[in-house]
Design an enzyme around this catalytic site. Structure first.
Site, PDB file in Angstrom:
ATOM      1  N   GLY C   8       0.734  -1.174   0.055  1.00  0.00           N
ATOM      2  CA  GLY C   8      -0.021  -0.011  -0.109  1.00  0.00           C
ATOM      3  C   GLY C   8       0.967   1.239  -0.088  1.00  0.00           C
ATOM      4  O   GLY C   8       0.590   2.274   0.599  1.00  0.00           O
ATOM      5  N   ASN C  10       1.496   3.666  -1.929  1.00  0.00           N
ATOM      6  CA  ASN C  10       1.061   4.963  -2.334  1.00  0.00           C
ATOM      7  C   ASN C  10      -0.109   5.543  -1.979  1.00  0.00           C
ATOM      8  O   ASN C  10      -0.882   6.486  -2.484  1.00  0.00           O
ATOM      9  CB  ASN C  10       1.204   5.044  -3.771  1.00  0.00           C
ATOM     10  CG  ASN C  10       0.369   3.684  -4.656  1.00  0.00           C
ATOM     11  OD1 ASN C  10      -0.430   2.971  -3.873  1.00  0.00           O
ATOM     12  ND2 ASN C  10       0.364   3.574  -5.757  1.00  0.00           N
ATOM     13  N   THR C  12      -2.042   7.218   1.712  1.00  0.00           N
ATOM     14  CA  THR C  12      -1.730   8.348   2.485  1.00  0.00           C
ATOM     15  C   THR C  12      -0.615   7.958   3.554  1.00  0.00           C
ATOM     16  O   THR C  12       0.532   8.496   3.709  1.00  0.00           O
ATOM     17  CB  THR C  12      -3.051   9.009   3.215  1.00  0.00           C
ATOM     18  OG1 THR C  12      -4.150   9.226   2.342  1.00  0.00           O
ATOM     19  CG2 THR C  12      -2.438  10.159   3.986  1.00  0.00           C
ATOM     20  N   ASP C  48      13.710   5.486  -5.482  1.00  0.00           N
ATOM     21  CA  ASP C  48      15.166   4.954  -6.168  1.00  0.00           C
ATOM     22  C   ASP C  48      14.880   4.171  -7.009  1.00  0.00           C
ATOM     23  O   ASP C  48      14.204   3.059  -6.734  1.00  0.00           O
ATOM     24  CB  ASP C  48      16.016   4.506  -4.922  1.00  0.00           C
ATOM     25  CG  ASP C  48      17.526   4.431  -5.495  1.00  0.00           C
ATOM     26  OD1 ASP C  48      18.231   5.329  -5.153  1.00  0.00           O
ATOM     27  OD2 ASP C  48      17.606   3.353  -5.781  1.00  0.00           O
ATOM     28  N   THR C  94      -2.869  -1.836   8.954  1.00  0.00           N
ATOM     29  CA  THR C  94      -4.109  -1.728   8.053  1.00  0.00           C
ATOM     30  C   THR C  94      -5.273  -2.376   9.122  1.00  0.00           C
ATOM     31  O   THR C  94      -4.966  -3.323   9.621  1.00  0.00           O
ATOM     32  CB  THR C  94      -3.802  -2.566   6.812  1.00  0.00           C
ATOM     33  OG1 THR C  94      -2.676  -2.386   6.208  1.00  0.00           O
ATOM     34  CG2 THR C  94      -5.239  -2.402   5.864  1.00  0.00           C
ATOM     35  N   ASN C 121      -3.432   1.416  16.207  1.00  0.00           N
ATOM     36  CA  ASN C 121      -3.107   2.647  16.523  1.00  0.00           C
ATOM     37  C   ASN C 121      -1.440   2.659  16.691  1.00  0.00           C
ATOM     38  O   ASN C 121      -0.964   2.266  17.867  1.00  0.00           O
ATOM     39  CB  ASN C 121      -3.754   3.147  17.852  1.00  0.00           C
ATOM     40  CG  ASN C 121      -3.384   4.872  17.845  1.00  0.00           C
ATOM     41  OD1 ASN C 121      -2.341   5.292  17.573  1.00  0.00           O
ATOM     42  ND2 ASN C 121      -4.465   5.464  18.870  1.00  0.00           N
ATOM     43  N   HIS C 149     -12.197  15.735  18.952  1.00  0.00           N
ATOM     44  CA  HIS C 149     -11.894  15.585  17.313  1.00  0.00           C
ATOM     45  C   HIS C 149     -12.433  16.461  16.623  1.00  0.00           C
ATOM     46  O   HIS C 149     -13.228  17.279  17.096  1.00  0.00           O
ATOM     47  CB  HIS C 149     -12.277  14.117  17.237  1.00  0.00           C
ATOM     48  CG  HIS C 149     -11.312  12.955  17.648  1.00  0.00           C
ATOM     49  ND1 HIS C 149     -11.553  12.502  18.846  1.00  0.00           N
ATOM     50  CD2 HIS C 149     -10.369  12.314  17.093  1.00  0.00           C
ATOM     51  CE1 HIS C 149     -10.480  11.610  19.005  1.00  0.00           C
ATOM     52  NE2 HIS C 149      -9.865  11.407  17.662  1.00  0.00           N
ATOM     53  N   LYS C 153     -15.372  14.027  12.283  1.00  0.00           N
ATOM     54  CA  LYS C 153     -15.433  12.628  12.823  1.00  0.00           C
ATOM     55  C   LYS C 153     -17.010  12.349  13.551  1.00  0.00           C
ATOM     56  O   LYS C 153     -17.290  13.000  14.321  1.00  0.00           O
ATOM     57  CB  LYS C 153     -14.457  12.480  14.014  1.00  0.00           C
ATOM     58  CG  LYS C 153     -14.516  11.157  14.577  1.00  0.00           C
ATOM     59  CD  LYS C 153     -13.279  10.958  15.788  1.00  0.00           C
ATOM     60  CE  LYS C 153     -13.387   9.542  16.406  1.00  0.00           C
ATOM     61  NZ  LYS C 153     -13.141   8.444  15.535  1.00  0.00           N
ATOM     62  N   GLY C 159     -12.228   5.355  19.512  1.00  0.00           N
ATOM     63  CA  GLY C 159     -11.847   4.097  19.835  1.00  0.00           C
ATOM     64  C   GLY C 159     -10.903   3.830  21.103  1.00  0.00           C
ATOM     65  O   GLY C 159     -10.828   3.228  22.055  1.00  0.00           O
TER      66      GLY C 159
END
Lengths: 258, 258, 258, 258
Positions: C8, C10, C12, C48, C94, C121, C149, C153, C159
């Site tokens: 993953g 690419n 965020t 690279d 993930t 987290n 937050h 949200k 959580g």
């Protein structure tokens, strides 16, 4: 709809200003100025093709309502003088103007009854914090200031912290009393501005927080401003653009229009 | 039920200790000692008639389980030595013992396998703050400390603030890095302990607050202890009395039993 | 030097992970995986030229030391299974793994004595806050949680807030007492988890702050975690990569390696 | 020098008021009133022998400048009416006056051009917090309130929290927008007053803290008032006594003289 020309449109703040103006239905981006760009095609900068790109002040023959300046210390005085002469309301966020330059711009704008603003800080919460500190200082005679910034800020205290101390002192018109016999070998009691202590924290994880604490018998009052993203300045810019259109004079400091 | 003799029973802290012991069903106030009182009638001090009042250590022929000392710097060493000799578990909140005196008491108690504690600070939240700061220091390499006390506290920084800095440094075993080119004409960056900055606020309205702030990229962790009433110390005293009954050694510092 | 393949790469978080790995001299970016990319030229992604780009797991014939996964809920289980089979230490950020999937991965990794981590987290300060809350809960019997937050949200509580309440309850093993006769027509006392009240603030200007407050007679202890930038997670990822290389088992939750 | 009669002089607040008046060189304690005391000798109450003790309003033939009332809900209306008729400036801290009673007292005092004040809360920092919240509400459109009180306070939210919400709503004249699809099974989002959320924390260790948080893009403003000792109210009483001597009308709420 208020038309705006942005000076320094491709710097960090200039880009945020472009976003603000293009996203607000009450504003229209008429032009963008930077003497160092070569292409004059708006689409090269991701802008709508109708926006005029200028790299020379003399190209600006159709003035906009507002001249929004986030350019450079070297260019801002000349830019602002030009804007006023053309009847554009100046909103100046660029730093570097001397007191003398500010007064000259003020005189020119006031003579033409042209509303404008020069503001070192467009953060609404920072300016409100300063206003409230000044009001509280009349009733609560003891205050200290703590400011928190990222570790790359090499100067201390922050301009906002020092300005807050100045406003408190102006309201109290007397040095806060200090005990004669304090023991503080390490220098933990902070910087002193007429008896108002200022403390500067520098740690990664902070952007820019400013806090003033007033103490009285059995109670404290804390006014804290916290910045998590520099986009916060744009709320102040929006207020400023709207305000200068209603004014007939040029003011220095966002607090004068809040 | 644990029986307790309180030394310095009519001082500020001693009175709070009397309240604690008489209000707790698991404790029993067996006696109260102060060499300067003349009457030995408990009811003269608002105490139950069954409580023995002593003004001479030699009168104490029936030892209690615990000797709780909030007396004076001049008397505490002798008191504690007497308590240990009589097999009473010492819980010492009186300040003024030298390091040498502490070690001697520790040696005597340990030789008899008698649990005890000498604690400069019985505040549970202050001790937890220090413990957590020491743990956090392993993962977050930058910290500053801010302490807030009433304006009559003439020394700065507080003992707790300095102890917290010591514990952080002990965990990190390296000075925190400081920028070489900082500009701070007013001295706002605070006191320095191996790169850990300490700031002391003195304002009416505060009792005693201590705060340690850790910073890392994009995040901060703040651990803050706030005291609104000195009765807070009594929770730590209660924990200490219970703990020393289970131990076979004398420890220095509440953190060793939390 | 620890070699890493990023799944993953690419997205965020994946991009931040690429920055972390390429900027750290102790790590080496060996490969990058995403089944949806078409070009396999690293330079097309600003990487690279020596970095291998994979869009099929079968292409990965030379395993790296660590498999760092910031992919998608749909792909992560298969990715992690593949990584373990190839002897790569899994570091999984993930979300979306079911408890059953987590246990199966744990069993497979543990059978091979392969260190790894699954963490919802990676924020170091959030995990430290939870750890300290659990420790404090033994000594201070009353706690409330406030989380702050951004206004986008839509779920509450966070959580982390709920996990903190769970850890406090696990430490106390009893519901916190609540007054029987409370009057609260507006519902201001917040959500209840076994007597631990949880309050959720949603305002623009916040990123993600979590705060737990413990109260005792005359004193409070506040542990607050504040996030100003999501890059904060990368400090936890760095700790995790280093830790899994030393372990022989797969753990769930960053708190197990702090 | 301003002379003062204190009604309810031997209640909790009355005693603090006696201390304030006797300790301030600009004030003089002329008399003390309580219909339930039997002795009329000032020294029986630890007061200077020159102070008149009254247990019947008819005994008060020499009016003082100010009538300071910390009596009982049952007696205050009659007391205040009496004071105004005698030309004494009323400073009323006793709760329990109905809106109708307040308006009648106001009408009587105003007709005589006699300055006075009825104030439910003499805390200066609480009143300043409310004033600043009202001002900030014009510029920052989103706010939430968190209040923190000791666990024995059984009603929630506090009067100050609710008043603050009212002032914000009055300034904004529109409900704050709420997302339609919020998920909050536990009820953690707090009480709602026209879109302004209110959260109430109840924990031992707090006396009375009130906090209002405003949020805007990338920034927040927090105004927090913290009480550590009820003596804090006396600063407001002092301000009130001085102010009513200069006024020709009776105001309701300390905010009208700050």
């Amino acid at each position: 709809m208020i038309s705006v020309i942005i000076a320094g449109f491709n710097g960090t703040m200039g880009q945020k200003a472009v976003q603000l103006i293009t996203a607000s239905p009450e504003f229209q981006l008429a032009g963008a100025y930077n003497p160092h760009v070569t292409s004059r095609r708006a689409t090269d900068y991701g802008l709508d093709g109708a926006v005029s790109i200028y790299n020379d002040l003399q190209q600006i023959t159709t003035p906009a309502d507002v001249w929004l300046d986030f350019s450079t210390p070297g260019g801002v005085a000349n830019n602002a003088q030009f804007a006023i002469t053309q009847g554009m309301h100046p909103v100046i966020g660029t730093s570097g103007l001397t007191a003398e330059q500010q007064h000259r711009l003020q005189a020119t704008a006031n003579a033409r009854q042209l509303g404008g603003i020069i503001a070192p800080n467009f953060g609404v919460t920072a300016v409100l914090m300063m206003k409230f500190a000044q009001q509280a200082a009349t009733y609560l005679k003891r205050a200290e200031i703590v400011e928190y910034h990222h570790e790359d800020k090499l100067d201390a205290p922050s301009g906002t912290a020092l300005n807050t101390a100045r406003l408190i002192y102006a309201a109290q018109q007397a040095d806060e009393p200090q005990p004669s016999s304090e023991q503080d070998l390490l220098g933990t009691r902070g910087g002193d501005y007429h008896g108002i202590k200022i403390h500067a924290v520098r740690l990664p994880g902070f952007v820019a927080d400013e806090e003033v604490i007033f103490g009285g018998p059995g109670e404290t009052l804390t006014i804290k401003q916290s910045t998590t993203d520099r986009q916060s300045f744009m709320a102040g810019v929006k207020l400023a653009i709207t305000a200068v259109m209603q004014r007939q004079d040029l003011v220095i400091g966002l607090e004068n229009i809040l």
